[in-house]
Design an enzyme around this catalytic site. Structure first.
Site, short mmCIF file in Angstrom:
data_model
loop_
_atom_site.label_atom_id
_atom_site.label_comp_id
_atom_site.label_asym_id
_atom_site.label_seq_id
_atom_site.Cartn_x
_atom_site.Cartn_y
_atom_site.Cartn_z
N ARG A 270 33.07 55.79 27.93
CA ARG A 270 31.93 55.30 28.72
C ARG A 270 30.69 56.16 28.54
O ARG A 270 29.57 55.70 28.78
CB ARG A 270 32.35 55.16 30.19
CG ARG A 270 33.36 54.04 30.39
CD ARG A 270 33.82 53.97 31.83
NE ARG A 270 34.58 55.14 32.23
CZ ARG A 270 35.90 55.25 32.16
NH1 ARG A 270 36.62 54.23 31.72
NH2 ARG A 270 36.51 56.34 32.55
N GLU B 97 40.82 64.64 35.02
CA GLU B 97 41.26 64.44 36.40
C GLU B 97 42.66 63.83 36.38
O GLU B 97 43.48 64.10 37.24
CB GLU B 97 40.29 63.50 37.13
CG GLU B 97 40.56 63.37 38.61
CD GLU B 97 39.68 62.33 39.28
OE1 GLU B 97 38.86 61.69 38.60
OE2 GLU B 97 39.84 62.16 40.50
P1 AMP Z 1 36.28 64.95 34.02
O1 AMP Z 1 36.63 65.50 32.70
O2 AMP Z 1 37.35 65.16 35.04
O3 AMP Z 1 34.92 65.39 34.51
O4 AMP Z 1 36.25 63.39 33.86
C1 AMP Z 1 35.16 62.78 33.35
C2 AMP Z 1 35.56 61.56 32.58
O5 AMP Z 1 36.61 60.81 33.16
C3 AMP Z 1 34.37 60.69 32.53
O6 AMP Z 1 34.21 60.35 31.18
C4 AMP Z 1 34.69 59.49 33.37
O7 AMP Z 1 34.48 58.35 32.60
C5 AMP Z 1 36.16 59.59 33.71
N1 AMP Z 1 36.49 59.63 35.15
C6 AMP Z 1 37.18 60.63 35.77
N2 AMP Z 1 37.38 60.35 37.05
C7 AMP Z 1 36.80 59.18 37.28
C8 AMP Z 1 36.66 58.34 38.43
N3 AMP Z 1 37.18 58.70 39.64
N4 AMP Z 1 35.98 57.19 38.31
C9 AMP Z 1 35.46 56.84 37.11
N5 AMP Z 1 35.58 57.56 35.99
C10 AMP Z 1 36.23 58.72 36.06
#
Ligand code: AMP
Length: 174
Positions: free
Chosen positions: A60, A97
């Site tokens: 995304r 996450e």
């Molecule tokens: P992070 O590495 O944990 O900061 O996760 C970021 C990536 O995971 C981004 O590219 C988001 O597209 C996706 N992502 C993680 N958690 C969510 C969430 N709760 N809602 C939407 N996208 C998320």
């Protein structure tokens, strides 16, 4: 800072996706609207000076990154999941996450000293953005900023991005 109405109206909250306990922020309605997409590009590119190239993360981050690059009048580099890019790659592993993954860029996609803006849709734990920072630095380029549409503030992603100019359009509390 209150988020703009067009953004609040463009996000759907989906409970328990992609697995139980995750409240997924779905930006599909934003991309479905040309007007919202234009506003998003303008907002993400606002206040930025001298940028040579935008890096966006699969998948995304490609959407948010490419519209920002177009708005800034610069090129775009895709940071992809393993095995997707031909030729030699630079690669960094990171925690999500929900799971773990690796990001890659093509060797030579960034030049030494280039001024790079990193763009993603959502900053959650910050792991993806931190991996992108490492990739840019591995290539010898300079991270001048990190932009995202949303930040899930409760997950503390900024601690992984300390020392960087991080700015988002919507800081979601809790
Ligand atoms: P992070 O590495 O944990 O900061 O996760 C970021 C990536 O995971 C981004 O590219 C988001 O597209 C996706 N992502 C993680 N958690 C969510 C969430 N709760 N809602 C939407 N996208 C998320």
């Amino acid at each position: 800072m209150l988020p703009p109405d067009w953004l609040v109206e463009s996000v759907q909250e989906i409970p328990d996706f992609p697995k139980p306990g995750i409240l997924f922020r779905d930006l599909s309605p934003l991309w479905r609207s040309s007007a919202s997409t234009s506003r998003c590009a303008i907002a993400l590119a606002q206040g930025l000076g001298d940028i040579d190239v935008v890096v966006g993360m699969e998948a995304r981050g490609f959407l948010a990154g490419l519209i920002t690059a177009q708005r800034l009048g610069v090129g775009f580099v895709a940071a992809r999941k393993p095995g997707k890019l031909p030729g030699e790659t630079l690669s960094v592993a990171y925690d999500l996450e929900y799971g773990t993954d690796t990001l890659e860029i093509q060797r030579g996609a960034l030049s030494k000293g280039e001024r790079v803006l990193i763009v993603d849709d959502v900053i959650a734990t910050g792991g993806t953005a931190a991996a992108a920072v490492k990739l840019v630095e591995l290539a010898g380029a300079e991270v001048v900023g990190i932009r995202a549409i949303m930040e899930l503030v409760g997950l503390g992603g900024r601690t992984m991005l300390e020392g960087h100019d991080v700015s988002v359009l919507w800081e979601v509390k809790g």
